[in-house]
Scaffold this motif. Structure first.
Motif, PDB file in Angstrom:
ATOM      1  N   LYS A 188      20.966 -29.188 -15.161  1.00 51.29           N
ATOM      2  CA  LYS A 188      22.037 -29.242 -16.131  1.00 51.29           C
ATOM      3  C   LYS A 188      22.175 -28.049 -16.801  1.00 51.29           C
ATOM      4  CE  LYS A 188      25.313 -31.609 -17.925  1.00 51.29           C
ATOM      5  NZ  LYS A 188      26.671 -32.121 -17.301  1.00 51.29           N
ATOM      6  N   SER A 196      23.998 -25.315 -14.712  1.00 51.78           N
ATOM      7  CA  SER A 196      25.134 -25.699 -14.577  1.00 51.78           C
ATOM      8  C   SER A 196      26.293 -24.967 -15.617  1.00 51.78           C
ATOM      9  CB  SER A 196      25.581 -27.168 -14.400  1.00 51.78           C
ATOM     10  OG  SER A 196      25.572 -27.704 -15.733  1.00 51.78           O
ATOM     11  N   ILE A 247      26.494 -32.315 -11.254  1.00 48.34           N
ATOM     12  CA  ILE A 247      25.765 -31.114 -11.135  1.00 48.34           C
ATOM     13  C   ILE A 247      25.901 -30.706  -9.727  1.00 48.34           C
ATOM     14  CG2 ILE A 247      23.542 -30.055 -11.487  1.00 48.34           C
ATOM     15  CD1 ILE A 247      22.782 -32.237 -13.464  1.00 48.34           C
ATOM     16  N   SER A 254      30.235 -25.934 -10.843  1.00 48.34           N
ATOM     17  CA  SER A 254      29.666 -24.931 -11.395  1.00 48.34           C
ATOM     18  C   SER A 254      30.804 -23.682 -11.223  1.00 48.34           C
ATOM     19  CB  SER A 254      28.405 -24.416 -11.334  1.00 48.34           C
ATOM     20  OG  SER A 254      27.530 -25.212 -11.492  1.00 48.34           O
TER      21      SER A 254
END
Length: 229
Positions: free
Chosen positions: A57, A60, A114, A119
């Protein structure tokens, strides 16, 4: 000094702020809790996740932060003499580049929170937000930001206090009103972004390019009016 537009009209500043709020709400809801323009939020979320042991996390948020830095750097490069000689209207180029990026992002399907997809998508939007943040900084002589609200909130409180205390001069009320309008536009954009994302999913991002094209049209009209004056 970097690449900056001339002071924007209140209409342009309000539309840009609404876009900033809309995009942040959309990416947070549809792209795994990553923020586009509010990099302070991303840094806090990264640190909180890292402190809680959630490395995936935390990581990301890194692409968004890095892409924001690249976007700021690119606007600095565009402010150089060589580039400005090639680009007669660099501010318009920035807006069109934002439009292209945001339209493209809307074609990328929703992914798990995620994920590499989220991202990279968040990074693309952060890149566009960084360019907007770097270029548009002044509304009728007042400094403001179009991609987050903290600085605008502080400036609004300061301007309102000076106006109420009779220290703002003849334009004190207008300054407080301008900053208040920008703040409300950001909040309204975020609210609309939430509803639109709930209704249309990732394609809701396409609302932002429409608003940016309206901003571009306003800038063209305002520039021509100033050139004729």
């Amino acid at each position: 000094m970097g690449l900056r537009s001339r002071p924007e009209s209140l209409a342009v500043a309000s539309l840009l702020a609404a876009t900033g709020g809309f995009v942040d709400a959309h990416t947070f809801l549809a792209r795994g809790g990553v923020l586009a323009g509010a990099q302070t939020g991303n840094i806090i979320l990264l640190a909180a996740a890292a402190g809680g042991g959630d490395v995936a996390k935390a990581l990301s948020h890194v692409p968004s932060i890095f892409a924001f830095m690249v976007g700021v750097l690119l606007t600095e490069v565009m402010a150089g003499d060589r580039v400005r000689r090639l680009l007669r209207r660099p501010v318009r180029v920035v807006l069109l580049l934002q439009v292209v990026v945001l339209v493209a992002v809307g074609f990328i399907p929703r992914a798990p929170d995620i994920s590499v997809t989220n991202s990279l998508t968040g990074a693309a939007v952060a890149f566009a937000a960084a360019m907007q943040f770097s270029v548009f900084r002044s509304v009728r002589g007042l400094s403001y930001t179009s991609t987050f609200a903290s600085g605008n909130l502080r400036s609004f409180i300061e301007a309102t206090y000076r106006w109420v205390r009779g220290r703002g001069g003849p334009t004190g009320g207008r300054q407080a009103g301008d900053l208040g309008a920008v703040l409300l536009s950001f909040v309204a954009g975020a609210v609309i972004g939430g509803f639109a994302t709930d209704a249309w999913g990732v394609r809701a991002i396409w609302v932002a390019p429409v608003v940016l094209l309206a901003v571009l049209a306003l800038l063209v009209v305002e520039t021509r009016r100033l050139e004729r004056a």
